[in-house]
Design a protein around this motif. Structure first.
Motif, PDB file in Angstrom:
ATOM      1  N   ARG A 146       0.859  -1.177   0.000  1.00 13.03           N
ATOM      2  CA  ARG A 146       0.000   0.000   0.000  1.00 13.03           C
ATOM      3  C   ARG A 146       0.895   1.226   0.000  1.00 13.03           C
ATOM      4  NH1 ARG A 146      -5.304  -1.144   1.430  1.00 13.03           N
ATOM      5  NH2 ARG A 146      -5.616  -3.321   1.966  1.00 13.03           N
ATOM      6  N   LEU A 147       0.694   2.064  -1.001  1.00 12.05           N
ATOM      7  CA  LEU A 147       1.479   3.287  -1.158  1.00 12.05           C
ATOM      8  C   LEU A 147       0.536   4.474  -1.185  1.00 12.05           C
ATOM      9  CD1 LEU A 147       3.715   2.028  -4.113  1.00 12.05           C
ATOM     10  CD2 LEU A 147       4.357   2.111  -1.699  1.00 12.05           C
ATOM     11  N   LEU A 148       1.086   5.633  -0.963  1.00 13.43           N
ATOM     12  CA  LEU A 148       0.326   6.861  -1.111  1.00 13.43           C
ATOM     13  C   LEU A 148       0.640   7.402  -2.497  1.00 13.43           C
ATOM     14  CD1 LEU A 148      -1.483   8.954   0.335  1.00 13.43           C
ATOM     15  CD2 LEU A 148       0.614  10.155   0.947  1.00 13.43           C
ATOM     16  N   GLY A 149      -0.389   7.643  -3.296  1.00 11.39           N
ATOM     17  CA  GLY A 149      -0.210   8.221  -4.624  1.00 11.39           C
ATOM     18  C   GLY A 149      -0.568   9.689  -4.570  1.00 11.39           C
ATOM     19  N   ARG A 150       0.354  10.552  -5.001  1.00 11.87           N
ATOM     20  CA  ARG A 150       0.123  12.003  -4.936  1.00 11.87           C
ATOM     21  C   ARG A 150       0.199  12.593  -6.343  1.00 11.87           C
ATOM     22  NH1 ARG A 150       3.449  14.629  -0.589  1.00 11.87           N
ATOM     23  NH2 ARG A 150       1.676  13.888   0.616  1.00 11.87           N
ATOM     24  N   THR A 151      -0.886  13.253  -6.730  1.00 13.16           N
ATOM     25  CA  THR A 151      -0.906  13.981  -7.992  1.00 13.16           C
ATOM     26  C   THR A 151      -1.009  15.462  -7.678  1.00 13.16           C
ATOM     27  OG1 THR A 151      -3.305  13.661  -8.129  1.00 13.16           O
ATOM     28  CG2 THR A 151      -1.934  12.119  -9.355  1.00 13.16           C
ATOM     29  N   GLY A 152      -0.483  16.301  -8.554  1.00 14.49           N
ATOM     30  CA  GLY A 152      -0.503  17.736  -8.331  1.00 14.49           C
ATOM     31  C   GLY A 152       0.574  18.162  -7.358  1.00 14.49           C
ATOM     32  N   ARG A 153       0.644  19.480  -7.125  1.00 14.74           N
ATOM     33  CA  ARG A 153       1.663  20.034  -6.225  1.00 14.74           C
ATOM     34  C   ARG A 153       1.058  21.081  -5.319  1.00 14.74           C
ATOM     35  NH1 ARG A 153       7.474  20.758  -8.583  1.00 14.74           N
ATOM     36  NH2 ARG A 153       7.807  18.633  -9.217  1.00 14.74           N
ATOM     37  N   GLY A 154       1.717  21.291  -4.193  1.00 13.03           N
ATOM     38  CA  GLY A 154       1.318  22.347  -3.265  1.00 13.03           C
ATOM     39  C   GLY A 154      -0.122  22.221  -2.832  1.00 13.03           C
ATOM     40  N   THR A 184      -3.315  16.122  -4.514  1.00 18.01           N
ATOM     41  CA  THR A 184      -4.357  15.193  -4.104  1.00 18.01           C
ATOM     42  C   THR A 184      -3.692  13.856  -3.787  1.00 18.01           C
ATOM     43  OG1 THR A 184      -5.908  16.262  -5.613  1.00 18.01           O
ATOM     44  CG2 THR A 184      -6.498  14.072  -4.811  1.00 18.01           C
ATOM     45  N   ASP A 185      -4.013  13.300  -2.622  1.00 25.00           N
ATOM     46  CA  ASP A 185      -3.451  12.019  -2.203  1.00 25.00           C
ATOM     47  C   ASP A 185      -4.521  10.947  -2.211  1.00 25.00           C
ATOM     48  OD1 ASP A 185      -1.107  13.376  -1.746  1.00 25.00           O
ATOM     49  OD2 ASP A 185      -1.256  13.335   0.447  1.00 25.00           O
ATOM     50  N   ARG A 186      -4.095   9.726  -2.543  1.00 22.08           N
ATOM     51  CA  ARG A 186      -4.989   8.581  -2.432  1.00 22.08           C
ATOM     52  C   ARG A 186      -4.151   7.341  -2.212  1.00 22.08           C
ATOM     53  NH1 ARG A 186      -7.074   7.130  -8.552  1.00 22.08           N
ATOM     54  NH2 ARG A 186      -5.367   5.723  -8.993  1.00 22.08           N
ATOM     55  N   GLU A 187      -4.727   6.383  -1.529  1.00 20.19           N
ATOM     56  CA  GLU A 187      -4.023   5.127  -1.327  1.00 20.19           C
ATOM     57  C   GLU A 187      -4.086   4.308  -2.607  1.00 20.19           C
ATOM     58  OE1 GLU A 187      -3.865   2.141   2.264  1.00 20.19           O
ATOM     59  OE2 GLU A 187      -5.574   1.639   0.977  1.00 20.19           O
ATOM     60  N   VAL A 188      -2.961   3.703  -2.977  1.00 22.91           N
ATOM     61  CA  VAL A 188      -2.913   2.803  -4.118  1.00 22.91           C
ATOM     62  C   VAL A 188      -2.319   1.480  -3.646  1.00 22.91           C
ATOM     63  CG1 VAL A 188      -2.770   4.635  -5.861  1.00 22.91           C
ATOM     64  CG2 VAL A 188      -0.666   3.690  -4.905  1.00 22.91           C
ATOM     65  N   LEU A 214      -1.580  -1.223 -10.676  1.00 20.57           N
ATOM     66  CA  LEU A 214      -2.252  -0.867  -9.430  1.00 20.57           C
ATOM     67  C   LEU A 214      -3.700  -1.333  -9.474  1.00 20.57           C
ATOM     68  CD1 LEU A 214      -0.971   2.824  -9.075  1.00 20.57           C
ATOM     69  CD2 LEU A 214      -0.035   0.766  -7.981  1.00 20.57           C
ATOM     70  N   THR A 215      -4.229  -1.713  -8.328  1.00 20.22           N
ATOM     71  CA  THR A 215      -5.613  -2.131  -8.228  1.00 20.22           C
ATOM     72  C   THR A 215      -6.518  -1.013  -8.737  1.00 20.22           C
ATOM     73  OG1 THR A 215      -5.105  -3.521  -6.319  1.00 20.22           O
ATOM     74  CG2 THR A 215      -7.403  -2.901  -6.615  1.00 20.22           C
ATOM     75  N   GLY A 216      -7.453  -1.369  -9.623  1.00 20.21           N
ATOM     76  CA  GLY A 216      -8.405  -0.409 -10.155  1.00 20.21           C
ATOM     77  C   GLY A 216      -7.938   0.323 -11.403  1.00 20.21           C
ATOM     78  N   VAL A 217      -6.706   0.095 -11.808  1.00 23.96           N
ATOM     79  CA  VAL A 217      -6.180   0.715 -13.037  1.00 23.96           C
ATOM     80  C   VAL A 217      -6.060  -0.407 -14.057  1.00 23.96           C
ATOM     81  CG1 VAL A 217      -4.292   2.025 -14.081  1.00 23.96           C
ATOM     82  CG2 VAL A 217      -4.912   2.416 -11.678  1.00 23.96           C
ATOM     83  N   SER A 218      -7.042  -0.477 -14.955  1.00 25.31           N
ATOM     84  CA  SER A 218      -7.116  -1.649 -15.826  1.00 25.31           C
ATOM     85  C   SER A 218      -7.048  -1.347 -17.314  1.00 25.31           C
ATOM     86  CB  SER A 218      -8.401  -2.418 -15.528  1.00 25.31           C
ATOM     87  OG  SER A 218      -9.511  -1.566 -15.732  1.00 25.31           O
ATOM     88  N   ASP A 219      -6.888  -0.060 -17.675  1.00 31.48           N
ATOM     89  CA  ASP A 219      -6.789   0.252 -19.103  1.00 31.48           C
ATOM     90  C   ASP A 219      -5.833   1.424 -19.316  1.00 31.48           C
ATOM     91  OD1 ASP A 219      -8.200   2.758 -18.768  1.00 31.48           O
ATOM     92  OD2 ASP A 219     -10.071   1.618 -18.776  1.00 31.48           O
ATOM     93  N   ARG A 220      -5.500   1.662 -20.555  1.00 31.77           N
ATOM     94  CA  ARG A 220      -4.528   2.693 -20.904  1.00 31.77           C
ATOM     95  C   ARG A 220      -4.979   4.084 -20.466  1.00 31.77           C
ATOM     96  NH1 ARG A 220      -0.354   2.232 -24.448  1.00 31.77           N
ATOM     97  NH2 ARG A 220       0.713   4.180 -24.795  1.00 31.77           N
ATOM     98  N   ASP A 221      -6.253   4.409 -20.631  1.00 32.75           N
ATOM     99  CA  ASP A 221      -6.744   5.739 -20.259  1.00 32.75           C
ATOM    100  C   ASP A 221      -6.578   6.011 -18.772  1.00 32.75           C
ATOM    101  OD1 ASP A 221      -7.413   6.324 -22.888  1.00 32.75           O
ATOM    102  OD2 ASP A 221      -9.516   5.720 -22.650  1.00 32.75           O
ATOM    103  N   LEU A 270      -2.596   8.847 -14.594  1.00 36.76           N
ATOM    104  CA  LEU A 270      -1.715   8.838 -13.423  1.00 36.76           C
ATOM    105  C   LEU A 270      -0.305   9.328 -13.745  1.00 36.76           C
ATOM    106  CD1 LEU A 270      -2.796   5.465 -11.779  1.00 36.76           C
ATOM    107  CD2 LEU A 270      -3.673   7.779 -11.366  1.00 36.76           C
ATOM    108  N   ARG A 271      -0.064   9.717 -14.981  1.00 35.33           N
ATOM    109  CA  ARG A 271       1.267  10.199 -15.382  1.00 35.33           C
ATOM    110  C   ARG A 271       1.713  11.303 -14.432  1.00 35.33           C
ATOM    111  NH1 ARG A 271       3.556  10.814 -21.131  1.00 35.33           N
ATOM    112  NH2 ARG A 271       1.836   9.404 -21.485  1.00 35.33           N
ATOM    113  N   GLY A 272       2.940  11.175 -13.906  1.00 39.83           N
ATOM    114  CA  GLY A 272       3.479  12.173 -12.985  1.00 39.83           C
ATOM    115  C   GLY A 272       3.166  11.915 -11.524  1.00 39.83           C
ATOM    116  N   MET A 273       2.318  10.934 -11.231  1.00 42.96           N
ATOM    117  CA  MET A 273       1.966  10.642  -9.836  1.00 42.96           C
ATOM    118  C   MET A 273       3.216  10.206  -9.062  1.00 42.96           C
ATOM    119  SD  MET A 273      -0.523   7.676  -8.262  1.00 42.96           S
ATOM    120  CE  MET A 273      -2.060   8.554  -8.280  1.00 42.96           C
ATOM    121  N   LEU A 274       3.391  10.779  -7.881  1.00 38.23           N
ATOM    122  CA  LEU A 274       4.459  10.343  -6.986  1.00 38.23           C
ATOM    123  C   LEU A 274       3.929   9.208  -6.129  1.00 38.23           C
ATOM    124  CD1 LEU A 274       5.926  13.755  -5.774  1.00 38.23           C
ATOM    125  CD2 LEU A 274       6.816  12.235  -7.558  1.00 38.23           C
TER     126      LEU A 274
END
Length: 177
Positions: A36-44, A48-52, A68-75, A80-84
């Motif tokens: 279980r990781l924390l996924g962070r998109t955006g800055r400052g 936005t954070d969410r568990e992945v 990642l669970t729930g990510v099942s297609d290219r779109d 998630l490009r750039g997600m930390l």
């Protein structure tokens, strides 16, 4: 304290796999199935954070591919490009090796030369195929990448918040502005 262990570079294929830029010495542990990781998109303020949850991970031509669970297609992967990808530093095991450090322990250390003059501050640990580099913001405003090897960094003192470097001639001149 949260530590970056990876960054999503792009999608791979059509089934939702992600190419991850690894920023940890322990990718097999950090990206193990079920992690279980924390996924962070955006800055400052826009971050936005969410568990992945890691569903699968594999090496492919020198890159780490992660699903990642729930990510099942290219779109959904492209979104998630750039997600930390982060972990809590409290979850990291202590090391018994006096010459082994976690990245977060090194960031912020004052960098001194062998006679004690302050040269700068460690701002990041950069992981490369050739080894680790300390990114140092120099006191004169420039920056330098210092190989994190005993011959160049003979001493790290976490207690005093310092590391001593003995750079070969010209090393600190290469990255200055």
């Amino acid at each position: 304290m949260e530590l970056v262990v990876g960054r999503v570079v792009k999608s791979h294929g059509v089934r939702g796999e992600l190419v991850v830029d690894v920023r940890t010495d322990s990718p097999l542990e950090r990206f193990a199935v079920g992690s279980r990781l924390l996924g962070r998109t955006g800055r400052g303020d826009n971050a936005t954070d969410r568990e992945v949850i890691v569903e699968a991970a594999r090496d492919h031509s020198g890159r780490l591919l992660v699903r990642l669970t729930g990510v099942s297609d290219r779109d959904s992967a492209d979104a998630l490009r750039g997600m930390l990808l982060l972990v809590d530093s409290e979850s990291l095991p202590e090391t018994d090796d006096p010459d082994e450090f976690h990245d977060h322990q090194l960031v912020g250390l004052r960098v001194l030369d062998t006679v004690g003059a302050q040269l700068g501050v460690v701002t990041e640990v950069v992981h490369t195929p050739g080894g680790e580099l300390l990114s140092v913001l120099l006191s004169d405003g420039g920056d330098a990448l210092v190989p994190f090897v005993t011959g160049i960094v003979p001493e790290v003192d976490l207690g005093s918040g310092t590391c001593v470097i003995d750079p070969p001639e010209g090393l600190l001149d290469l990255g200055t502005s």
